[in-house]
Design a protein around this motif. Structure first.
Motif, PDB file in Angstrom:
ATOM      1  N   THR A   1       7.787 146.342 -39.947  1.00  0.00           N
ATOM      2  CA  THR A   1       9.038 147.151 -40.006  1.00  0.00           C
ATOM      3  C   THR A   1       8.412 148.486 -39.292  1.00  0.00           C
ATOM      4  O   THR A   1       9.317 148.872 -38.163  1.00  0.00           O
ATOM      5  CB  THR A   1       8.843 147.496 -41.819  1.00  0.00           C
TER       6      THR A   1
ATOM      7  N   GLU B   1       8.926 138.298 -30.771  1.00  0.00           N
ATOM      8  CA  GLU B   1       9.599 136.997 -30.656  1.00  0.00           C
ATOM      9  C   GLU B   1       8.191 136.346 -29.414  1.00  0.00           C
ATOM     10  O   GLU B   1       8.029 136.259 -28.336  1.00  0.00           O
ATOM     11  CB  GLU B   1      10.643 136.548 -30.675  1.00  0.00           C
TER      12      GLU B   1
ATOM     13  N   PHE C   1      14.402 144.801 -45.978  1.00  0.00           N
ATOM     14  CA  PHE C   1      12.983 144.359 -45.116  1.00  0.00           C
ATOM     15  C   PHE C   1      12.523 144.996 -46.418  1.00  0.00           C
ATOM     16  O   PHE C   1      11.755 144.093 -46.828  1.00  0.00           O
ATOM     17  CB  PHE C   1      12.414 145.248 -43.652  1.00  0.00           C
TER      18      PHE C   1
ATOM     19  N   ARG D   1       3.679 138.038 -40.716  1.00  0.00           N
ATOM     20  CA  ARG D   1       5.095 139.295 -40.358  1.00  0.00           C
ATOM     21  C   ARG D   1       4.877 139.938 -41.818  1.00  0.00           C
ATOM     22  O   ARG D   1       5.100 139.330 -43.035  1.00  0.00           O
ATOM     23  CB  ARG D   1       6.765 139.078 -39.740  1.00  0.00           C
TER      24      ARG D   1
ATOM     25  N   TYR E   1       9.712 147.061 -35.200  1.00  0.00           N
ATOM     26  CA  TYR E   1      11.254 146.627 -35.571  1.00  0.00           C
ATOM     27  C   TYR E   1      12.280 147.600 -35.662  1.00  0.00           C
ATOM     28  O   TYR E   1      12.547 148.422 -34.514  1.00  0.00           O
ATOM     29  CB  TYR E   1      11.219 145.962 -35.588  1.00  0.00           C
ATOM     30  N   GLN E   2      11.930 148.149 -36.468  1.00  0.00           N
ATOM     31  CA  GLN E   2      12.804 149.551 -37.147  1.00  0.00           C
ATOM     32  C   GLN E   2      12.515 150.739 -36.745  1.00  0.00           C
ATOM     33  O   GLN E   2      13.078 151.960 -36.701  1.00  0.00           O
ATOM     34  CB  GLN E   2      12.930 149.585 -38.678  1.00  0.00           C
TER      35      GLN E   2
ATOM     36  N   ARG F   1      16.640 137.734 -46.047  1.00  0.00           N
ATOM     37  CA  ARG F   1      16.604 136.942 -44.737  1.00  0.00           C
ATOM     38  C   ARG F   1      18.218 136.433 -43.852  1.00  0.00           C
ATOM     39  O   ARG F   1      18.250 136.483 -42.808  1.00  0.00           O
ATOM     40  CB  ARG F   1      15.736 135.775 -44.825  1.00  0.00           C
TER      41      ARG F   1
HETATM   42  P1  TMP Z   1      11.310 135.438 -37.616  1.00  0.00           P
HETATM   43  O1  TMP Z   1      10.417 135.222 -38.648  1.00  0.00           O
HETATM   44  O2  TMP Z   1      11.548 134.252 -36.507  1.00  0.00           O
HETATM   45  O3  TMP Z   1       9.318 136.373 -36.675  1.00  0.00           O
HETATM   46  O4  TMP Z   1      12.149 136.756 -37.705  1.00  0.00           O
HETATM   47  C1  TMP Z   1      12.189 137.458 -38.294  1.00  0.00           C
HETATM   48  C2  TMP Z   1      12.693 138.971 -37.515  1.00  0.00           C
HETATM   49  O5  TMP Z   1      13.288 139.437 -38.239  1.00  0.00           O
HETATM   50  C3  TMP Z   1      12.337 139.036 -36.450  1.00  0.00           C
HETATM   51  O6  TMP Z   1      13.526 139.230 -35.422  1.00  0.00           O
HETATM   52  C4  TMP Z   1      11.448 140.110 -36.390  1.00  0.00           C
HETATM   53  C5  TMP Z   1      12.267 140.870 -37.279  1.00  0.00           C
HETATM   54  N1  TMP Z   1      12.043 141.560 -38.066  1.00  0.00           N
HETATM   55  C6  TMP Z   1      11.701 142.866 -38.693  1.00  0.00           C
HETATM   56  O7  TMP Z   1      12.670 144.193 -37.851  1.00  0.00           O
HETATM   57  N2  TMP Z   1      11.368 144.357 -39.542  1.00  0.00           N
HETATM   58  C7  TMP Z   1      10.885 143.361 -39.982  1.00  0.00           C
HETATM   59  O8  TMP Z   1      10.055 144.298 -41.176  1.00  0.00           O
HETATM   60  C8  TMP Z   1      10.799 142.114 -40.997  1.00  0.00           C
HETATM   61  C9  TMP Z   1       9.425 141.397 -41.679  1.00  0.00           C
HETATM   62  C10 TMP Z   1      10.679 141.204 -39.819  1.00  0.00           C
END
Ligand code: TMP
Length: 222
Positions: free
Chosen positions: A104, A14, A73, A99, A107-108, A52
Motif C-alpha cells: 500500500t 509485478e 486495500f 503482499r 503503490y498508493q 480483490r
Molecule cells: P498480485 O497479488 O497479483 O501481485 O496483485 C495485487 C495487485 O494489487 C498488484 O498490482 C499490487 C496491487 N496492490 C496495491 O496496489 N496495494 C496494496 O496494498 C496491495 C496489497 C496490492
C-alpha cells in the motif's frame, strides 16, 4: 500480547516471482516441521477475496477512485489480520503473506501520490500489532518485470489487471518506493535481486530466513 509464530511477507513489483518463491519457502519450512499458513493480499478471507475482485477487474462497471482503492486495500488487510493472521500466529503457525502493508505504501503512496505518513497511519490501523518479523523484497527492474508478466499471462491464458496496466512511470515510482522502504527499515526488509536463476534466488531467500530464525533463537535464549 505474546505471539509465538513468525510472520513473513513477500513484496515487490509485478513479475518478481513472489508467488513461486513464497511456495518454495513454505515447503522448506514445512520440511523442518513448522506449521505454515500461506495467504495473500488483497484477499485471504471471503471479504478480502470479494474486495480483490472489485479492485482488480472493475466488474462493477465503475472506476474505483484512488481514495476508495486505498481504503479497500486497508479493509481487506484489517479483516485478514484479525480473522486469519493473528489467530494463526498465536497458535504458533508461521504465516507467509504474498503482499502486505508495504504494497500500500509503495503503490498508493509512491505510485498514486498519497502522503506517505498518512498511509503509514492507515496501515497501522489495519494491521494493529501484526507487524511482519521479516519482509522479503523481490526486486526486479520494471522492464524485466513487465516482460515476465506478459509471459505469465500468455502461459496462464489470463490478462493484466487494472493496476498492472498502469503506465511505466507509475511502476517506476512503485519500485523506487519499495527500495526507499527497504532503506528506511533495513532490519525488517531484505532486498533480493530476482533477475537470476530461480534456484539461486530461492537459496538467498532461505539464507535470509535462516538468519532471521537464528537471531530469533539467540534472542529467545538470552
Ligand atoms: P498480485 O497479488 O497479483 O501481485 O496483485 C495485487 C495487485 O494489487 C498488484 O498490482 C499490487 C496491487 N496492490 C496495491 O496496489 N496495494 C496494496 O496494498 C496491495 C496489497 C496490492
Amino acid at each position: 500480547m505474546m505471539m509465538v509464530g513468525k510472520f513473513i511477507t513477500f513484496e515487490g513489483p509485478e513479475g518478481g516471482g513472489k508467488s513461486t518463491h513464497i511456495k518454495r519457502l513454505a515447503e522448506r519450512l514445512k520440511a523442518l516441521g513448522h506449521e505454515v499458513l500461506l495467504t495473500r493480499e488483497p484477499g485471504g478471507t471471503p471479504t478480502g477475496e470479494a474486495i480483490r475482485g472489485i479492485l482488480q477487474h472493475e466488474h462493477t462497471g465503475e472506476m474505483v477512485c484512488p481514495e476508495a482503492e486505498l481504503l479497500l486495500f486497508e479493509a481487506s488487510r484489517a479483516q485478514l489480520v484479525r480473522t486469519v493472521i493473528l489467530p494463526a500466529l498465536k497458535r504458533g503457525v508461521w504465516v507467509l503473506c504474498d503482499r502486505f502493508a508495504d504494497s500500500t505504501t509503495a503503490y498508493q503512496g509512491y505510485g498514486r501520490g498519497f502522503d506517505i505518513e498518512t498511509i503509514l497511519l492507515l496501515n497501522s490501523q489495519a494491521m494493529g500489532e501484526c507487524i511482519p518479523d521479516l519482509t522479503i523484497l523481490m526486486d526486479i527492474d520494471v522492464q524485466a518485470g513487465r516482460e515476465r508478466l506478459v509471459q505469465r499471462n500468455l502461459a496462464m491464458n489470463t490478462t493484466s489487471d487494472r493496476i498492472e496496466r498502469e503506465a511505466v512511470d507509475f511502476h517506476e515510482r512503485v519500485r523506487a518506493g519499495f527500495l526507499a522502504l527497504a532503506q528506511r527499515w533495513p532490519d525488517r526488509i531484505k532486498v533480493v535481486n530476482v533477475k537470476r536463476e530461480p534456484d539461486v534466488v530461492a537459496a538467498e531467500v532461505w539464507q535470509i530466513v535462516e538468519r532471521c530464525l537464528l537471531r530469533h533463537s539467540d534472542m529467545a535464549s538470552e
